[in-house]
Design a protein around this motif. Structure first.
Motif, PDB file in Angstrom:
ATOM      1  N   ALA A  60     -60.244  -8.510  -8.644  1.00  0.00           N
ATOM      2  CA  ALA A  60     -60.286  -7.582  -7.514  1.00  0.00           C
ATOM      3  C   ALA A  60     -60.579  -6.179  -8.015  1.00  0.00           C
ATOM      4  O   ALA A  60     -60.011  -5.739  -9.008  1.00  0.00           O
ATOM      5  CB  ALA A  60     -58.947  -7.592  -6.776  1.00  0.00           C
TER       6      ALA A  60
ATOM      7  N   LEU B 102     -54.012 -10.326  -8.821  1.00  0.00           N
ATOM      8  CA  LEU B 102     -55.228  -9.740  -8.228  1.00  0.00           C
ATOM      9  C   LEU B 102     -56.193  -9.294  -9.318  1.00  0.00           C
ATOM     10  O   LEU B 102     -57.400  -9.483  -9.221  1.00  0.00           O
ATOM     11  CB  LEU B 102     -54.862  -8.517  -7.374  1.00  0.00           C
TER      12      LEU B 102
ATOM     13  N   GLN C 223     -60.263  -5.722  -1.565  1.00  0.00           N
ATOM     14  CA  GLN C 223     -59.855  -7.116  -1.312  1.00  0.00           C
ATOM     15  C   GLN C 223     -58.393  -7.207  -0.866  1.00  0.00           C
ATOM     16  O   GLN C 223     -57.665  -8.092  -1.270  1.00  0.00           O
ATOM     17  CB  GLN C 223     -60.053  -8.001  -2.547  1.00  0.00           C
TER      18      GLN C 223
ATOM     19  N   ASP D  96     -57.246  -8.234   1.690  1.00  0.00           N
ATOM     20  CA  ASP D  96     -56.986  -9.479   2.424  1.00  0.00           C
ATOM     21  C   ASP D  96     -56.593 -10.635   1.496  1.00  0.00           C
ATOM     22  O   ASP D  96     -56.107 -11.658   1.951  1.00  0.00           O
ATOM     23  CB  ASP D  96     -58.210  -9.850   3.275  1.00  0.00           C
ATOM     24  N   TRP D  97     -56.796 -10.481   0.187  1.00  0.00           N
ATOM     25  CA  TRP D  97     -56.388 -11.534  -0.751  1.00  0.00           C
ATOM     26  C   TRP D  97     -54.867 -11.535  -0.944  1.00  0.00           C
ATOM     27  O   TRP D  97     -54.294 -12.514  -1.418  1.00  0.00           O
ATOM     28  CB  TRP D  97     -57.007 -11.309  -2.145  1.00  0.00           C
TER      29      TRP D  97
END
Lengths: 337, 337
Positions: free
Chosen positions: B317, B312, B321, B323-324
């Protein structure tokens, strides 16, 4: 960074860490920790009483297990790592060293006060005769100016030690202090250079990095900093930064983190931390044996015990001068009045 | 060391320290701590909700006391030190700032993510209009390369901030990272430079020293490191080393040590320390909000959550984020298989 060779990790969780557990590791704990430290990739696992071979005594505190059991347990459970021992001439003898080698130890660190390297000659030569990886270990290195320390290191090198350590026993070195000592060693010794840090001034990781930057190739660490007072350089913390910097070594960060958190920290009687006591030791750079006396004298004469310790440090006290303390306290009280 | 001017200590025990106590300091505690910190010689005492003005909310946690009571209590109890506040535009507004100034705050730090300095323009200008000592505070400074960070600092300077901070919010900067950022600021800004450290990689004191070496003249500290996770640069530790180095400042070491040990540490719900969680944050340099999600996804897909966080971080990020995370975990699991 000047290092391209793999940095050697000398784990002291089972030696300096002994202090933090009053030398009471059981053989089961020694076996488990050796296996885990070995698997995590450390190169050398030092396993001895906190004060080295022969340390188990009324004076230094008895180990739970015999010297033989401590060393043989480590040797039996280490697959890749070599097992090391600490030898402080005067506490341990060549007789102890012969035994340790027979039980399978492959590394010995012969430790003296930073200005007394000459007492290591016999022991270093005996270690070489036993075919051991032989290291000179200059304790309380902050108490000698770099040039003096270098002269002592040269003595150890002349006796045959193949690695010489700057040992910050009291956690009293600043980064610049560390840099000057290691850089001078690098320039003037052909032996490899090691660094042993303590965290009293919150600089253990930083000083270790500075030492590596200046060419040290061996570093002492313990998991979670397991050691007396403010503790040692914590393996997992140093490895995290070394990984960020891309410095070569063979310790697995996640394994080190997980052993530190799940196995070593639960063994601690009190968390390794910087408190007033350990910070005072790092700041004044004196032996912990003075603390109690300084506190008593401070109360008696109405002066801050920390001022007494600073004065003792300025006077060059290295241990054993407890009789100076009353005089210093009186003098400070007079100056205050 | 290049500093000859007195270093300004900005104490954050009553602001960053708020996080460590879930913003529950009472006015009595704020009064006592302000008096003690003031007496110990700190120059600025920041007293605000951990997330700054307007932070007391469902989202960030409610303070025990009102913003007015926090600030006025600090102002009433500080004799020499100025009282400061933190303002994160988006959480706090100019309305909050007007109030803070009216209640007696004399310093404001306008804080933005390190690449979003432009959102600070209005607030910095408003602060100048109020006659405040106005500081730009670039959070998560490790997430911007030094040259980019400098551009952001220049924006804050152009709005009128007279001091700009490199803020190591995640404790993720190495000493070299710190050096490059502060040195570049020093070379290119006319504003004063500040440094705010966290101890996740055990480098808070070391990074602060490096920042001073490179010309920073303001330093954030908290007593005993009082702050979330691994905590802030501990006042007493930094002061001890600065005294050894002879760096000029006005904080009394013994007072700082004693307040840290006897007043601040007993307030802590858990000791400020480097554990797996805080070390992971420093190592990966991501926001703590990702941690729980990464752990869940790690379990679901059989990968180490630390690897998810590193990925990440590499993807840039910065927060929000979440949702990643599932995608990253799936990808890592596939790569493992």
């Amino acid at each position: 960074m000047t290092n391209e060779k793999k940095i050697i990790f000398n784990d002291v969780t089972l030696r300096d860490g002994m202090h933090a557990i009053s030398h009471q590791y059981t053989v089961e704990q020694i076996a488990e920790l050796t296996r885990l430290i070995d698997e995590s990739g450390a190169d050398i696992i030092e396993a001895t009483h906190g004060d080295g071979l022969g340390g188990s005594s009324i004076q230094y505190g008895f180990s739970k297990e015999t010297e033989k059991d401590i060393i043989t347990t480590a040797v039996e459970n280490a697959t890749n790592a070599k097992v090391g021992v600490l030898l402080i001439p005067g506490i341990g003898t060549i007789h102890h060293l012969n035994n340790a080698a027979e039980w399978g130890a492959q590394v010995v660190r012969v430790a003296t006060h930073c200005t007394e390297a000459d007492v290591s000659e016999q022991h270093i030569k005996a270690a070489l005769g036993l075919g051991l990886d032989t290291v000179g270990f200059l304790m309380m290195s902050h108490r000698a100016e770099p040039e003096i320390l270098l002269e002592e290191a040269k003595k150890m090198e002349s006796y045959g030690a193949s690695t010489i350590y700057v040992v910050d026993s009291a956690g009293a070195l600043t980064m610049d202090d560390t840099r000057r000592r290691v850089a001078l060693f690098k320039e003037n010794l052909s032996a490899d250079i090691g660094f042993h840090g303590h965290n009293n001034l919150s600089l253990a990781v930083a000083n270790s990095l500075v030492a590596l930057e200046e060419g040290a190739s061996r570093i002492d660490t313990s998991l979670a900093g397991m050691g007396a007072g403010a503790g040692n350089t914590a393996t997992e913390q140093l490895v995290a930064v070394m990984n960020k910097l891309g410095l070569p070594h063979s310790v697995d960060l996640y394994q080190a983190m997980d052993i530190a958190e799940n196995v070593v920290k639960p063994l601690m009687k009190r968390p390794v931390q910087i408190d007033n006591l350990s910070l005072t030791l790092g700041y004044t750079g004196v032996y912990s044996s003075f603390l109690l006396f300084a506190e008593r004298a401070g109360k008696e004469f109405g002066v801050d015990p920390r001022d007494i310790l600073i004065k003792l440090s300025e006077m060059g006290a290295v241990g054993g001068q407890e009789d100076w303390i009353t005089g210093v306290a009186q003098e400070l009280a007079k100056a205050q009045a």
